[in-house]
Design a protein around this motif. Structure first.
Motif, PDB file in Angstrom:
ATOM      1  N   HIS A  56      -7.307  -6.839 -22.017  1.00  0.00           N
ATOM      2  CA  HIS A  56      -7.463  -5.409 -21.797  1.00  0.00           C
ATOM      3  C   HIS A  56      -6.530  -4.644 -22.727  1.00  0.00           C
ATOM      4  O   HIS A  56      -5.578  -5.204 -23.244  1.00  0.00           O
ATOM      5  CB  HIS A  56      -7.249  -5.075 -20.322  1.00  0.00           C
ATOM      6  N   GLU A 108       0.839  -1.206   0.000  1.00  0.00           N
ATOM      7  CA  GLU A 108       0.000   0.000   0.000  1.00  0.00           C
ATOM      8  C   GLU A 108       0.874   1.256   0.000  1.00  0.00           C
ATOM      9  O   GLU A 108       0.640   2.204  -0.741  1.00  0.00           O
ATOM     10  CB  GLU A 108      -0.901  -0.048   1.246  1.00  0.00           C
ATOM     11  N   GLY A 109       1.902   1.256   0.833  1.00  0.00           N
ATOM     12  CA  GLY A 109       2.782   2.425   0.928  1.00  0.00           C
ATOM     13  C   GLY A 109       3.552   2.676  -0.357  1.00  0.00           C
ATOM     14  O   GLY A 109       3.580   3.798  -0.878  1.00  0.00           O
ATOM     15  N   THR A 148       1.942   0.417 -10.984  1.00  0.00           N
ATOM     16  CA  THR A 148       2.534   0.883  -9.732  1.00  0.00           C
ATOM     17  C   THR A 148       3.312  -0.241  -9.037  1.00  0.00           C
ATOM     18  O   THR A 148       3.707  -0.093  -7.881  1.00  0.00           O
ATOM     19  CB  THR A 148       1.457   1.463  -8.785  1.00  0.00           C
ATOM     20  N   PRO A 200      -0.121  -1.451 -17.074  1.00  0.00           N
ATOM     21  CA  PRO A 200      -0.644  -0.385 -16.194  1.00  0.00           C
ATOM     22  C   PRO A 200      -1.565  -0.932 -15.107  1.00  0.00           C
ATOM     23  O   PRO A 200      -1.801  -0.267 -14.104  1.00  0.00           O
ATOM     24  CB  PRO A 200      -1.432   0.514 -17.164  1.00  0.00           C
ATOM     25  N   ASP A 201      -2.102  -2.133 -15.315  1.00  0.00           N
ATOM     26  CA  ASP A 201      -3.055  -2.715 -14.376  1.00  0.00           C
ATOM     27  C   ASP A 201      -2.414  -3.312 -13.122  1.00  0.00           C
ATOM     28  O   ASP A 201      -3.148  -3.821 -12.266  1.00  0.00           O
ATOM     29  CB  ASP A 201      -3.866  -3.813 -15.075  1.00  0.00           C
ATOM     30  N   LEU A 206      -2.583  -1.755  -6.628  1.00  0.00           N
ATOM     31  CA  LEU A 206      -2.875  -2.311  -5.303  1.00  0.00           C
ATOM     32  C   LEU A 206      -4.146  -3.152  -5.249  1.00  0.00           C
ATOM     33  O   LEU A 206      -4.198  -4.173  -4.545  1.00  0.00           O
ATOM     34  CB  LEU A 206      -2.984  -1.160  -4.286  1.00  0.00           C
ATOM     35  N   ASP A 207      -5.173  -2.715  -5.953  1.00  0.00           N
ATOM     36  CA  ASP A 207      -6.463  -3.412  -5.900  1.00  0.00           C
ATOM     37  C   ASP A 207      -6.365  -4.868  -6.353  1.00  0.00           C
ATOM     38  O   ASP A 207      -7.303  -5.640  -6.120  1.00  0.00           O
ATOM     39  CB  ASP A 207      -7.484  -2.665  -6.756  1.00  0.00           C
ATOM     40  N   LYS A 208      -5.284  -5.251  -7.004  1.00  0.00           N
ATOM     41  CA  LYS A 208      -5.131  -6.639  -7.469  1.00  0.00           C
ATOM     42  C   LYS A 208      -4.635  -7.568  -6.361  1.00  0.00           C
ATOM     43  O   LYS A 208      -4.574  -8.781  -6.557  1.00  0.00           O
ATOM     44  CB  LYS A 208      -4.156  -6.713  -8.656  1.00  0.00           C
ATOM     45  N   GLY A 234       4.585   4.785  -6.246  1.00  0.00           N
ATOM     46  CA  GLY A 234       4.064   4.420  -7.576  1.00  0.00           C
ATOM     47  C   GLY A 234       5.155   3.787  -8.420  1.00  0.00           C
ATOM     48  O   GLY A 234       6.039   3.098  -7.895  1.00  0.00           O
ATOM     49  N   THR A 283       2.903   1.655  -3.432  1.00  0.00           N
ATOM     50  CA  THR A 283       2.069   1.984  -4.589  1.00  0.00           C
ATOM     51  C   THR A 283       1.433   3.367  -4.449  1.00  0.00           C
ATOM     52  O   THR A 283       1.186   4.035  -5.451  1.00  0.00           O
ATOM     53  CB  THR A 283       0.966   0.928  -4.810  1.00  0.00           C
ATOM     54  N   THR A 284       1.161   3.781  -3.215  1.00  0.00           N
ATOM     55  CA  THR A 284       0.492   5.069  -3.001  1.00  0.00           C
ATOM     56  C   THR A 284       1.495   6.215  -2.938  1.00  0.00           C
ATOM     57  O   THR A 284       1.288   7.266  -3.552  1.00  0.00           O
ATOM     58  CB  THR A 284      -0.308   5.030  -1.682  1.00  0.00           C
TER      59      THR A 284
END
Ligand code: ZN
Ligand code: ZN
Ligand code: ZN
Ligand code: ZN
Lengths: 439, 439
Positions: free
Chosen positions: B181, B30-31, B267, B404-405, B408-410, B37, B33-34
């Motif tokens: 995609h 989380e850290g 990211t 690009p996909d 974090l959500d993955k 990046g 990627t946020t």
């Protein structure tokens, strides 16, 4: 020699042929996405799509294949980049909304003001956004009937106008979508007369959530935004029309619609080459039952995405021509799961026949009145037409809607065939019914 | 007052804590990627990632947290567009492969020559591609163990070099991926010494299939390709090291690795912030069992994607320091499903203990020898180390890899926790075993 007498095909035969072996619908989507690709209203690509469509509809043997042109104001995308420059630095995936203003070539840099929902933006005091970039988020869930778009789409439809009125320098919204790909969802927004359009962009959902996490860390977040779309004045667009001529020219006609234009980011497979494929395939299969009593007219409308210019043009040009019923396919290629009606009481036997013909396809009759779609809205309003909505399963539609991911590979051929079967079953009944269809 | 004597935690306790409640691994992903990046090797973003990592590893209480810098040649992406200009006109989604040559700012326009597989390209006569753009396709399937990458990755690894030698003006490949995609998969390619790099791009899979459909229509297909990457000379990169100090400094150390750099398009959540999170969380949980006998060193390697510069630098700088065993996590955050070993016969009891400790996590022991990963390759080669591979489920990995996909959500937090549990279980055994681990 003995020649067996072939029985004329029944509705059941035609439904079964469509369901098990239709190739027409897929072929149309394959052709449009491969040979044309993106075809935004008012552009040269849309003109190529019209020429392609005329050739295709003629080769399928339809009557009166023709183009009806009109002029429309045209907006085109420019460059589009978004970058967080403080307290962290990272690029975000952004796309301009239709009718967005421009930041100019140098872009603009401003602090983000966060609104978890559109209601929060509505509540912001006038002038409180002066020089800031509004960021409107929300959380759109998957729904089979697409109702989440009605609930969360307004962040796009009216959010930019609200932010502009409150003095914002620009706005970015969380895309109106249900996927997790770095492909933002475009779509039109509208500004009130007298409101100067501000730059208005959609972030992809992973990027919107990343921005939320940055904001949660509590320091001011500054974005550099560059969107350089342009209004390029009036351009030619047009509708493509084709018919299955009815045997009784006195009967008001049935118009069935899709839209030929698509957003520029994808190749417009599910939105809405699929609809054009479905209605054309259904009309073609209808002919195998013999000439219908009523004329069935195909409307492959132009410039729907950018302001329903084709649908409005059809409504005004054909306002005096008697219509009975309108139907539209513009929600992808997912299975038809429900049917809604707006018909007169006198047609209740026909309604029951349609319900029976759709039952083997798994379709549920609902009590919701049919309301039609964007491209038939003008003609319905002008003549108070009967409407039948074959509701498609939209569970996955907003993963793809208005994104670069709207491509041929997203079409499930078996599901699209089920649509063709539902459409031809419905048309076979209404096109051969001589009674009143207007409610 | 009565003070209950707390039993020291067991391996089972620690495994269970990691499996049910680890927050460290996710927090690191989380850290990174946020707050950072994308962080390509040799760039300023990678330098920010190193500073972030030092602060994070110190805050977690590791020993000897430090950076080891090195210099490396750096390649950076420029503009990238691809457009079919005949017989149809349509833009395709493309990205440059690492080490690609440039088309120059004007781009190049040339006919496509189609090769369904890399073998077909290999068979093309020398000089037959003069002035043409080679297009290499293939069909990569999902595999749990990632073996499809070994089979179809060569289109990227060596395709451009082969096309350049045969005189091609440029090459585009179908991305080495399993998604649908519009996000092409980047990754390094390499040209032999003396071969001038040609522009080399990857098309997204929907675009590659669209191009195949265009080619199937039988007319010459012409592409306008613009890729303007640059070699920007030598830049600083570096490895971040941290340790759990062992009680017996005479024992050869265990090195556990991930890579800190990521490709610039996403990211770098699954590739490879996840690996850094998993190994750091495991090492932190290991400490709750008390000081291990052997030192466990974390290697958060720099510049893996662009040439394994960090791993090579570690191998040469630490060639003389005694190591016993190496492990690496660089295949996302999917569950560990198998374990492979390269250990001496004398360690078979330890091996059995590890298998028993992993069994409750659903992990299968295999007969395949462990081979390690890119970042530990140099030190393994230098010292012939023992290796344990905790094999992750890669079924979905190549949907996201180098696109690009990769965001974090993955990350599935529960699956990542299972990784941490597998790692700490393994480390608890090998870090407290004083016998030989080299095979
Ligand atoms: Zn539509
Ligand atoms: Zn649309
Ligand atoms: Zn990696
Ligand atoms: Zn990688």
């Amino acid at each position: 020699a003995f020649t067996p007498l072939l029985a004329a095909p029944t509705l059941e035969d035609v439904r079964s042929t469509a369901l098990n072996s239709d190739e027409i619908a897929y072929d149309i989507v394959e052709g449009l996405t491969t040979e044309i690709g993106p075809r935004q209203g008012g552009t040269e690509a849309e003109a190529r799509a019209r020429a392609w469509s005329v050739a295709k509809l003629k080769s399928l043997g339809f009557d009166n294949v023709r183009i009806e042109e009109y002029q429309m104001p045209t907006w085109v995308r420019g460059e589009e980049t978004a970058e967080i420059v403080a307290p962290f630095t990272q690029k975000l995936a952004v796309t301009a909304l239709g009718n967005s203003g421009s930041t100019g070539d140098k872009g603009l840099e401003a602090e983000i003001v966060y609104f978890p929902t559109l209601e929060d933006l509505r509540s912001a005091p006038d002038g409180s956004l002066k020089g800031k970039i509004a960021f409107v988020s929300h959380s759109m869930m998957r729904t089979q009937d697409g109702s989440s778009y009605g609930a969360f789409g307004p962040a796009r439809f009216v959010g930019p106008n609200i932010a502009a009125k409150k003095g914002a320098a620009a706005i970015v919204i969380r895309s109106a979508g249900t996927d997790y790909h770095r492909n933002p969802h475009t779509g039109n927004t509208n500004f009130d007369a007298g409101v100067t359009p501000i730059p208005a962009g959609a972030l992809s959902i992973p990027d919107a959530e990343n921005l939320e996490r940055m904001l949660k860390r509590g320091k001011p977040v500054v974005m550099k935004l560059k969107l350089t779309p342009k209004n390029v004045g009036m351009h030619v667009s047009g509708n493509v029309l084709a018919e299955v001529k009815g045997s009784n020219p006195q009967l008001p006609i049935i118009v069935i619609a899709c839209h030929l234009d698509s957003w520029d980011l994808g190749t417009g497979a599910i939105d809405d080459a699929a609809g054009c494929g479905i209605i054309a395939a259904a009309a073609k299969h209808l002919k195998t039952l013999g000439q219908p009593k009523r004329t069935v007219r195909l409307l492959w409308a132009g410039a729907e995405e950018v302001g329903i210019w084709g649908g409005k043009d059809y409504g005004s040009k054909h306002a005096a021509e008697p219509h009975a019923l309108a139907m539209e396919s513009d929600f992808g290629a997912g299975k038809v799961w429900a049917v809604d009606f707006t018909l007169p009481e006198s047609a209740s036997e026909q309604k029951a026949k349609i319900i029976a013909a759709l039952a083997p396809l798994g379709v549920v009759p609902r009590k919701t009145p049919a309301s039609g779609g964007a491209d038939i809205g003008a003609i319905i309003a002008a003549q108070k037409l009967g409407i039948i909505d074959l509701q498609q399963d939209g569970t996955k539609y907003f993963d793809l809607h208005h994104t670069p991911d709207d491509t041929l590979d997203k079409i499930d051929k078996a599901e699209m065939r089920q649509n063709v079967a539902a459409w031809v079953s419905t048309l076979a009944i209404v096109a051969n019914y001589e009674g009143q269809l207007k409610p």
